[in-house]
Design an enzyme around this catalytic site. Structure first.
Site, short mmCIF file in Angstrom:
data_model
loop_
_atom_site.label_atom_id
_atom_site.label_comp_id
_atom_site.label_asym_id
_atom_site.label_seq_id
_atom_site.Cartn_x
_atom_site.Cartn_y
_atom_site.Cartn_z
N TYR A 97 8.11 -4.81 15.48
CA TYR A 97 7.86 -4.69 14.04
C TYR A 97 8.65 -3.52 13.47
O TYR A 97 8.66 -2.43 14.06
CB TYR A 97 6.39 -4.39 13.75
CG TYR A 97 5.38 -5.49 14.07
CD1 TYR A 97 5.78 -6.77 14.41
CD2 TYR A 97 4.03 -5.21 13.98
CE1 TYR A 97 4.84 -7.75 14.67
CE2 TYR A 97 3.08 -6.19 14.24
CZ TYR A 97 3.50 -7.46 14.60
OH TYR A 97 2.57 -8.41 14.85
N ARG A 135 43.51 43.12 -7.01
CA ARG A 135 42.42 43.62 -7.86
C ARG A 135 43.00 44.68 -8.77
O ARG A 135 44.10 45.20 -8.52
CB ARG A 135 41.30 44.21 -6.99
CG ARG A 135 41.75 45.41 -6.20
CD ARG A 135 40.70 45.92 -5.22
NE ARG A 135 41.19 47.10 -4.55
CZ ARG A 135 40.87 47.46 -3.31
NH1 ARG A 135 40.07 46.70 -2.60
NH2 ARG A 135 41.35 48.55 -2.79
N ARG A 137 0.80 -1.23 0.00
CA ARG A 137 0.00 0.00 0.00
C ARG A 137 0.84 1.28 0.00
O ARG A 137 0.30 2.37 -0.17
CB ARG A 137 -0.96 -0.01 1.19
CG ARG A 137 -2.16 -0.94 0.93
CD ARG A 137 -2.89 -1.27 2.21
NE ARG A 137 -3.36 -0.07 2.89
CZ ARG A 137 -3.67 -0.04 4.18
NH1 ARG A 137 -3.55 -1.11 4.92
NH2 ARG A 137 -4.09 1.08 4.73
N ALA A 165 31.23 40.59 3.68
CA ALA A 165 30.10 40.18 2.83
C ALA A 165 30.59 39.72 1.46
O ALA A 165 31.51 40.29 0.89
CB ALA A 165 29.15 41.35 2.65
N TYR A 198 36.83 24.25 -4.99
CA TYR A 198 36.68 23.11 -5.89
C TYR A 198 37.16 23.48 -7.28
O TYR A 198 36.77 24.51 -7.83
CB TYR A 198 35.18 22.73 -5.93
CG TYR A 198 34.84 21.48 -6.68
CD1 TYR A 198 35.56 20.30 -6.48
CD2 TYR A 198 33.78 21.46 -7.58
CE1 TYR A 198 35.22 19.15 -7.17
CE2 TYR A 198 33.44 20.31 -8.27
CZ TYR A 198 34.16 19.16 -8.05
OH TYR A 198 33.83 18.01 -8.73
#
Ligand code: UD1
Ligand code: MG
Length: 449
Positions: free
Chosen positions: A103, A422, A15, A362, A369
């Site tokens: 059970y 940068r 079921r 932030a 990876y």
């Protein structure tokens, strides 16, 4: 008294409408089978035997994932609950003590009840866990006389009178293991279902002059799962209980009905959990930590005084030391955040170690990876990572070092140094005004033409 658990898990569970065996469907992130196995562990069983049948390999592997010592036996054909228990006999070879049958699809039997059953064995040879059903439906009925349990009659075989009995069989049984197997050997299958019924051992024991008794439990404990709808009800029941238990243990849940817990969530006293927080498996929150709204946590550890969220995601291996702070839209995976360290906004920290009191600006990302391998980022204590820094791992930033906002850091930064990676800024005096005038003129020419 030594205890052996026999857990029946051979049934198909048609079921459920699923390729997954019923007992492997999950409640609060753990297969139902594990819930039954965990309840049984309260009795410190000397052996645990799981009887498998449908998708036996999968069910056996899951049982061993929970407890590698589990003995898994196979019931090749499902001929009934007594036949299922009989399959456990070889796995109990040399065992002396009590056997308790559970059970795999009845996940909510409490540890307390199993302990009560084990104790009741000093009064009765066979102890059955029973419950008063609000709707007895198709459960087996317990025929009693005073304190004594006379026999159990299956619904299909019951008379109208017997069907009016509300005291039902949960299926959980305790008896001396050798006696249990001996009683089972006398169980026949001449009944409405043509099955070998485990409950028949009660009448067989009585006929031998042995005693049988009932330990009553609340119906909610014997809740079995047979369909997807019942699985969802079981999930809801689990969550209700788990939330209540946490609050009883001194955890603050502002809107308990919106907090989703896993089967193994551990939260310390005075921790605060805001609304809409979801816990996956393997989470430990220490006392006094605060998990703010809409956060998702799994496989992590949050120490005292730490604050997480709102809208934070802690993934497996996230380890937050005391008073650290993880703010909105921050994801942390397999990383350690030192005491008092902060990552307050829009950041991904994966495969990293962040030192004490270090501030992560932030938009910072640990680029961990390369498409093939994962690499680690190590940042010392009291460092300051400027907003929008890309830390290309493997890379190390020393104690007290800083990185300029928007830097792409590919080389190690020594303690106390400032890294800027940068393009250098150049200002063109008046150039914005000139550019705007030029563009406006072009647009006017176009609209006229
Ligand atoms: C059983 C009891 C019934 C009780 C009810 C409580 C019997 C004959 N009846 O009925 O008195 O009120 O549970 O839920 O025991 N299983 C096997 N191999 C088998 C048959 C069953 O491993 O050959 C397992 C099932 O996977 C399941 C458990 O035993 O986990 C119970 O079997 P199920 O068919 O659900 O029994 P019920 O008809 O519910
Ligand atoms: Mg059943």
């Amino acid at each position: 008294m030594s205890i052996a658990l026999i857990i029946l898990a051979a049934g198909k569970g048609t079921r459920m409408g699923s390729d997954l065996p019923k007992v492997l469907h999950r409640i609060a992130h753990a297969p139902m089978l594990w819930h039954a196995m965990r309840a049984g562990q309260a009795l410190a069983p000397e052996r645990t035997v799981v009887v498998t049948g449908h998708e036996a390999d999968m069910v056996g592997a899951s049982a061993r994932d929970f407890d590698p010592e589990t003995r898994v036996v196979l019931q090749t054909e499902q001929k009934g609950t007594a036949h299922a228990v009989a399959q456990a006999a070889p796995a109990l070879d040399g065992f002396t003590g009590d056997a308790i049958v559970l059970y795999g699809d009845t996940p909510f039997i409490s540890q307390d009840k199993l302990e009560e059953m084990a104790r009741a064995r000093s009064r009765h040879d066979v102890v059955v866990l029973g419950f008063n059903a609000t709707d007895p439906g198709r459960y087996g009925r317990l025929v009693t006389e005073g304190d004594a349990l006379l026999r159990i009659v299956e619904y299909k075989d019951a008379t109208e009178d017997e069907r009016s009995i509300a005291l039902c069989n949960s299926g959980v049984v305790a008896a001396d293991a050798t006696l249990l197997m001996d009683l089972i050997s006398e169980v026949g299958n001449s009944n409405a279902a043509g099955e070998y019924y485990l409950p028949d051992i009660v009448a067989i024991a009585r006929a031998r002059g042995l005693s049988a008794g009932v330990v009553p439990c609340d119906e909610s404990e014997t809740l079995g799962v047979n369909s997807r709808a019942e699985l969802a009800q079981a999930e809801a029941a689990f969550q209700r209980c788990a939330r209540l238990r946490l609050m009883e243990d001194g955890v603050a849940l502002q809107a308990p009905e919106t907090v989703w817990l896993a089967w193994d969530t551990v939260i310390g006293r005075d921790a605060e959990i805001e609304p809409n927080v979801v816990f996956g498996p393997c989470v430990t929150i220490e006392s006094g930590a605060r998990i703010r709204a809409f956060s998702h946590l799994e496989g992590c550890h949050v120490s005292r005084g730490a604050i997480v969220g709102p809208f934070a995601r802690l993934r497996p291996g996230a380890e937050l030391a005391e008073h650290s702070r993880v703010g909105n839209f921050v994801e942390i995976k397999n990383a350690h955040l030192g005491a008092g360290a902060k990552a307050n906004h829009l950041t991904y920290i994966g495969d990293a170690d962040i030192g004490e009191r270090t501030n992560i600006g932030a938009g910072t990302v640990t680029c961990n990876y390369d498409g093939f391998f994962k690499h680690r980022t190590t940042i010392g204590k009291d460092a300051f990572i400027g907003s929008d820094t890309m830390l290309v791992a493997p890379v190390t930033v020393g104690d007290g070092a800083m990185t300029g906002s928007g830097s792409v850091v590919t080389k190690n930064v020594a303690p106390g140094d400032l890294a800027i990676g940068r393009a250098r800024q150049e200002n063109k005096p008046g150039m914005a005004r000139a550019l705007r005038d030029m563009l406006r003129a072009k647009k006017q020419k176009q609209t006229k033409g």
